[in-house]
Motif scaffolding. Structure first.
Motif, PDB file in Angstrom:
ATOM      1  N   GLU B 177     -15.298 -23.111  27.734  1.00  0.00           N
ATOM      2  CA  GLU B 177     -15.526 -22.441  29.014  1.00  0.00           C
ATOM      3  C   GLU B 177     -14.978 -21.018  29.008  1.00  0.00           C
ATOM      4  OE1 GLU B 177     -13.414 -24.813  28.434  1.00  0.00           O
ATOM      5  OE2 GLU B 177     -11.466 -24.158  29.194  1.00  0.00           O
ATOM      6  N   ILE B 178     -13.904 -20.803  28.270  1.00  0.00           N
ATOM      7  CA  ILE B 178     -13.318 -19.467  28.218  1.00  0.00           C
ATOM      8  C   ILE B 178     -14.298 -18.508  27.539  1.00  0.00           C
ATOM      9  CG2 ILE B 178     -11.408 -18.094  27.311  1.00  0.00           C
ATOM     10  CD1 ILE B 178      -9.665 -20.606  27.508  1.00  0.00           C
ATOM     11  N   ALA B 179     -14.829 -18.952  26.401  1.00  0.00           N
ATOM     12  CA  ALA B 179     -15.807 -18.129  25.683  1.00  0.00           C
ATOM     13  C   ALA B 179     -17.036 -17.893  26.544  1.00  0.00           C
ATOM     14  CB  ALA B 179     -16.207 -18.811  24.380  1.00  0.00           C
ATOM     15  N   LEU B 180     -17.473 -18.935  27.244  1.00  0.00           N
ATOM     16  CA  LEU B 180     -18.683 -18.837  28.052  1.00  0.00           C
ATOM     17  C   LEU B 180     -18.558 -17.748  29.111  1.00  0.00           C
ATOM     18  CD1 LEU B 180     -21.466 -20.046  28.751  1.00  0.00           C
ATOM     19  CD2 LEU B 180     -20.296 -21.506  30.391  1.00  0.00           C
ATOM     20  N   TRP B 189     -25.459 -12.716  31.509  1.00  0.00           N
ATOM     21  CA  TRP B 189     -25.728 -14.159  31.536  1.00  0.00           C
ATOM     22  C   TRP B 189     -26.622 -14.610  30.396  1.00  0.00           C
ATOM     23  CZ3 TRP B 189     -30.673 -15.971  32.003  1.00  0.00           C
ATOM     24  CH2 TRP B 189     -31.629 -15.067  32.464  1.00  0.00           C
ATOM     25  N   LYS B 190     -27.461 -13.735  29.864  1.00  0.00           N
ATOM     26  CA  LYS B 190     -28.392 -14.166  28.822  1.00  0.00           C
ATOM     27  C   LYS B 190     -27.647 -14.615  27.568  1.00  0.00           C
ATOM     28  CE  LYS B 190     -32.514 -11.569  29.975  1.00  0.00           C
ATOM     29  NZ  LYS B 190     -33.166 -10.283  29.744  1.00  0.00           N
ATOM     30  N   ILE B 191     -26.720 -13.786  27.107  1.00  0.00           N
ATOM     31  CA  ILE B 191     -25.977 -14.134  25.897  1.00  0.00           C
ATOM     32  C   ILE B 191     -25.097 -15.354  26.149  1.00  0.00           C
ATOM     33  CG2 ILE B 191     -24.177 -13.317  24.311  1.00  0.00           C
ATOM     34  CD1 ILE B 191     -25.566 -10.674  24.230  1.00  0.00           C
ATOM     35  N   ALA B 309     -10.458 -17.141  23.442  1.00  0.00           N
ATOM     36  CA  ALA B 309     -10.111 -15.931  24.181  1.00  0.00           C
ATOM     37  C   ALA B 309      -9.852 -14.757  23.252  1.00  0.00           C
ATOM     38  CB  ALA B 309      -8.882 -16.193  25.047  1.00  0.00           C
ATOM     39  N   SER B 310      -9.191 -15.025  22.130  1.00  0.00           N
ATOM     40  CA  SER B 310      -8.808 -13.896  21.295  1.00  0.00           C
ATOM     41  C   SER B 310      -9.933 -13.462  20.360  1.00  0.00           C
ATOM     42  CB  SER B 310      -7.548 -14.237  20.492  1.00  0.00           C
ATOM     43  OG  SER B 310      -7.705 -15.469  19.859  1.00  0.00           O
ATOM     44  N   ILE B 311     -10.956 -14.283  20.190  1.00  0.00           N
ATOM     45  CA  ILE B 311     -12.046 -13.898  19.297  1.00  0.00           C
ATOM     46  C   ILE B 311     -13.083 -13.031  20.029  1.00  0.00           C
ATOM     47  CG2 ILE B 311     -13.571 -15.919  19.588  1.00  0.00           C
ATOM     48  CD1 ILE B 311     -12.719 -14.751  16.145  1.00  0.00           C
ATOM     49  N   ILE B 312     -13.157 -13.175  21.348  1.00  0.00           N
ATOM     50  CA  ILE B 312     -14.186 -12.466  22.114  1.00  0.00           C
ATOM     51  C   ILE B 312     -14.106 -10.944  22.014  1.00  0.00           C
ATOM     52  CG2 ILE B 312     -15.070 -12.038  24.461  1.00  0.00           C
ATOM     53  CD1 ILE B 312     -16.012 -14.647  23.612  1.00  0.00           C
ATOM     54  N   PRO B 313     -12.920 -10.347  22.184  1.00  0.00           N
ATOM     55  CA  PRO B 313     -12.883  -8.881  22.084  1.00  0.00           C
ATOM     56  C   PRO B 313     -13.357  -8.387  20.719  1.00  0.00           C
ATOM     57  CG  PRO B 313     -10.889  -9.701  23.093  1.00  0.00           C
ATOM     58  CD  PRO B 313     -11.618 -10.898  22.578  1.00  0.00           C
ATOM     59  N   VAL B 314     -13.073  -9.156  19.682  1.00  0.00           N
ATOM     60  CA  VAL B 314     -13.537  -8.789  18.343  1.00  0.00           C
ATOM     61  C   VAL B 314     -15.072  -8.858  18.299  1.00  0.00           C
ATOM     62  CG1 VAL B 314     -13.443  -9.379  15.892  1.00  0.00           C
ATOM     63  CG2 VAL B 314     -11.403  -9.657  17.322  1.00  0.00           C
ATOM     64  N   VAL B 315     -15.594  -9.932  18.906  1.00  0.00           N
ATOM     65  CA  VAL B 315     -17.049 -10.088  19.007  1.00  0.00           C
ATOM     66  C   VAL B 315     -17.664  -8.875  19.704  1.00  0.00           C
ATOM     67  CG1 VAL B 315     -18.841 -11.407  20.238  1.00  0.00           C
ATOM     68  CG2 VAL B 315     -17.054 -12.609  18.994  1.00  0.00           C
ATOM     69  N   GLN B 316     -17.024  -8.483  20.793  1.00  0.00           N
ATOM     70  CA  GLN B 316     -17.530  -7.363  21.564  1.00  0.00           C
ATOM     71  C   GLN B 316     -17.551  -6.079  20.738  1.00  0.00           C
ATOM     72  OE1 GLN B 316     -15.038  -6.042  24.739  1.00  0.00           O
ATOM     73  NE2 GLN B 316     -16.802  -5.447  25.972  1.00  0.00           N
ATOM     74  N   ALA B 317     -16.455  -5.852  20.035  1.00  0.00           N
ATOM     75  CA  ALA B 317     -16.374  -4.639  19.227  1.00  0.00           C
ATOM     76  C   ALA B 317     -17.421  -4.652  18.118  1.00  0.00           C
ATOM     77  CB  ALA B 317     -14.974  -4.520  18.637  1.00  0.00           C
ATOM     78  N   LEU B 318     -17.602  -5.819  17.465  1.00  0.00           N
ATOM     79  CA  LEU B 318     -18.587  -5.922  16.390  1.00  0.00           C
ATOM     80  C   LEU B 318     -20.000  -5.650  16.893  1.00  0.00           C
ATOM     81  CD1 LEU B 318     -17.342  -9.113  14.485  1.00  0.00           C
ATOM     82  CD2 LEU B 318     -17.207  -6.743  13.699  1.00  0.00           C
ATOM     83  N   LEU B 319     -20.332  -6.264  18.033  1.00  0.00           N
ATOM     84  CA  LEU B 319     -21.671  -6.072  18.602  1.00  0.00           C
ATOM     85  C   LEU B 319     -21.883  -4.620  19.003  1.00  0.00           C
ATOM     86  CD1 LEU B 319     -22.351  -9.135  20.925  1.00  0.00           C
ATOM     87  CD2 LEU B 319     -23.480  -8.562  18.786  1.00  0.00           C
ATOM     88  N   GLY B 320     -20.838  -4.051  19.615  1.00  0.00           N
ATOM     89  CA  GLY B 320     -20.934  -2.670  20.089  1.00  0.00           C
ATOM     90  C   GLY B 320     -21.195  -1.689  18.958  1.00  0.00           C
ATOM     91  N   LYS B 321     -20.796  -2.080  17.758  1.00  0.00           N
ATOM     92  CA  LYS B 321     -20.947  -1.163  16.623  1.00  0.00           C
ATOM     93  C   LYS B 321     -22.123  -1.521  15.742  1.00  0.00           C
ATOM     94  CE  LYS B 321     -17.675   1.370  17.947  1.00  0.00           C
ATOM     95  NZ  LYS B 321     -17.989   2.681  18.487  1.00  0.00           N
ATOM     96  N   GLY B 322     -23.027  -2.333  16.246  1.00  0.00           N
ATOM     97  CA  GLY B 322     -24.277  -2.539  15.516  1.00  0.00           C
ATOM     98  C   GLY B 322     -24.379  -3.810  14.696  1.00  0.00           C
TER      99      GLY B 322
END
Lengths: 81, 377
Positions: B177-180, B189-191, B309-322
């Motif tokens: 639920e945290i990741a969601l 909401w799509k992702i 919780a701690s993996i999400i910001p990394v996910v965000q940064a990775l996606l943001g950079k292509g």
């Protein structure tokens, strides 16, 4: 009274043991506390979640670290019964 | 002390220390006396008020981050440092606030479910329907990887099919639920829906596949001889709303208290990438063009153990950079869904071949999801 702390040794189980020790001390109950860490032994108590606490073989708490007050309430409750 | 730690590698250092992260309120078998309606109304009123304050503060975060960066620190717009600072000052409180709200809500929802209840629903279910139900129950039932072994034994000894049990064991950590909600908050909401839908799909199908493989003989023999665990239903049905609110607050204290350093560290990494790593830097190594990026992400992710919780910001940064969405999603799912500590714990009840099959089937599912999204998007 014989109190068993059931858990395979995760941090929560150690916390639980400490909480129970404090509760017993504060309540002034005559009880021995022992840990059950072997999974086969734990299953004999018919629990599905750990940490768990059993009084005289009866599971009273399972799946969470109790607070000192909760354990004291249970001790008082079982003492009267 | 140390021998206790050895038995559960998750009890060591690092994010693994939050062993029971995501576990619910548990049960204490003391009947709670009825609470009068006025107390319930008071709790409801304070809840609405708290939610209002939460919303106002949440709305104020973006202006605050701007004010903090430009007026207070007087950083010049456009520089890398400015961009990193603004990212951190905005994201850190935002993510922590979202987490608090969600963890509370989930804590309340979970006070309605116990593993005993899930098992009663699943016992004797046919395979396909059972797999679907087990995956759904895995999401809402309080579960901690510490309890994986007693739960596994409790399920299989009371007539829950092996494959159905696996559907539960896969979905419980994977659909987090945290990741969601973090995915919802950060990417829309799509992702978030893609993540939840494919996570449930993997749990259902991999459990079904394991059931089809008929690997019951690869469960340690003593398991089937063990007495069926947890015959108490628990007092979940008689729990008052006041207690449910307390369950929610307890899980907030418990989970947020444990994960906040990792969340902040994760956001700091995100801020670093945000400010300094050039746009599309990741596209070369994790973009959809590189066919080997998905299997690599899964192979690296499976043994890793981290909380969502701690993996999400990394996910965000990775996606943001292509980096490609499918690759990142596969990485995230394999990190939170499968872990080395969990497999070591499961070794007590499963023979090596079944553990390898389990990791292989789930890993394959994640791989397919990763490729699918890289192709579709």
């Amino acid at each position: 009274m014989e109190i068993a702390i059931l858990g395979t040794g995760c941090p929560k189980c150690r916390q639980t043991a400490e909480v129970v020790r404090q509760a017993v001390e504060q309540a002034g109950v005559d009880a021995t506390i022992h840990k059950v860490e072997d999974i086969k032994e734990i299953m004999k108590f018919k629990v599905m979640t750990t940490p768990a606490v059993a009084f005289d073989g009866q599971v009273r708490i399972s799946g969470k670290v109790p607070t000192v007050d909760e354990v004291k309430a249970l001790l008082a409750h079982d003492g009267k019964a | 002390m140390s021998e206790g730690c050895e038995k559960n590698p998750a009890g060591g250092s690092g994010p693994g220390a939050s062993c029971c992260e995501g576990a619910g309120p548990g049960e204490v078998s003391v009947t709670t006396a009825g609470v009068d309606p006025r107390t319930t109304a008071k709790y409801f009123g304070s809840g609405v008020l708290a939610l209002g304050i939460w919303w106002l503060v949440y709305q104020g975060l973006f202006p605050f981050a701007k004010w903090f960066t430009f007026s207070l620190l007087t950083l010049t717009p456009g520089s890398h440092l400015t961009s990193a600072v603004q990212f951190f000052v905005f994201e850190a409180p935002k993510i922590l606030m979202l987490l608090t709200l969600v963890v509370f809500a989930v804590g309340v929802v979970r006070s309605f479910f116990t593993p005993e209840r899930a098992r009663r629903i699943l016992a004797g279910k046919r395979e396909s329907a059972g797999n679907i139900l087990a995956a759904l129950l895995g999401v809402v039932t309080p579960f901690c990887s510490c309890s994986a072994v007693p739960l596994f034994i409790g399920f299989v000894t009371s007539g829950v099919p092996l494959g159905v049990t696996f559907s539960f064991l896969v979905s419980a950590p994977m659909v987090n639920e945290i990741a969601l909600v973090l995915l919802y908050g950060l990417f829309g909401w799509k992702i978030a829906a893609v993540y939840a839908g494919t996570g449930l799909g993997i749990a259902m199908i991999s459990g079904w596949v394991i059931g089809r493989l008929g690997m019951e003989s690869h469960v340690e023999e003593w398991v089937y001889a063990a007495p069926a665990g947890g015959d108490e239903e628990g007092e979940v049905l008689n729990v008052s709303w006041r207690d449910r609110v307390h369950f929610g607050l307890d899980s907030v204290r418990d989970i947020i208290g444990k994960v906040w350093p990792y969340v902040l560290a994760g956001i700091a990494v995100g801020a670093g990438i945000h400010g300094y790593v050039p746009e599309n830097f990741m596209a070369g190594i994790m973009g959809s063009g590189a066919w080997w990026s998905v299997p690599l992400a899964v192979v690296i992710g499976i043994p890793m153990y981290s909380n969502a919780a701690s993996i999400i910001p990394v996910v965000q940064a990775l996606l943001g950079k292509g980096a490609a969405l499918g690759t990142v999603l596969a990485f995230m799912m394999s990190v939170i869904g499968l872990s080395l500590p969990e497999m070591i714990i499961l070794r007590k009840v499963l023979k090596v071949r079944l553990i390898v099959t389990f990791a292989g089937v789930v890993g394959m599912g994640i791989l397919i999801v990763g490729y699918l999204f890289n192709v579709l998007l």
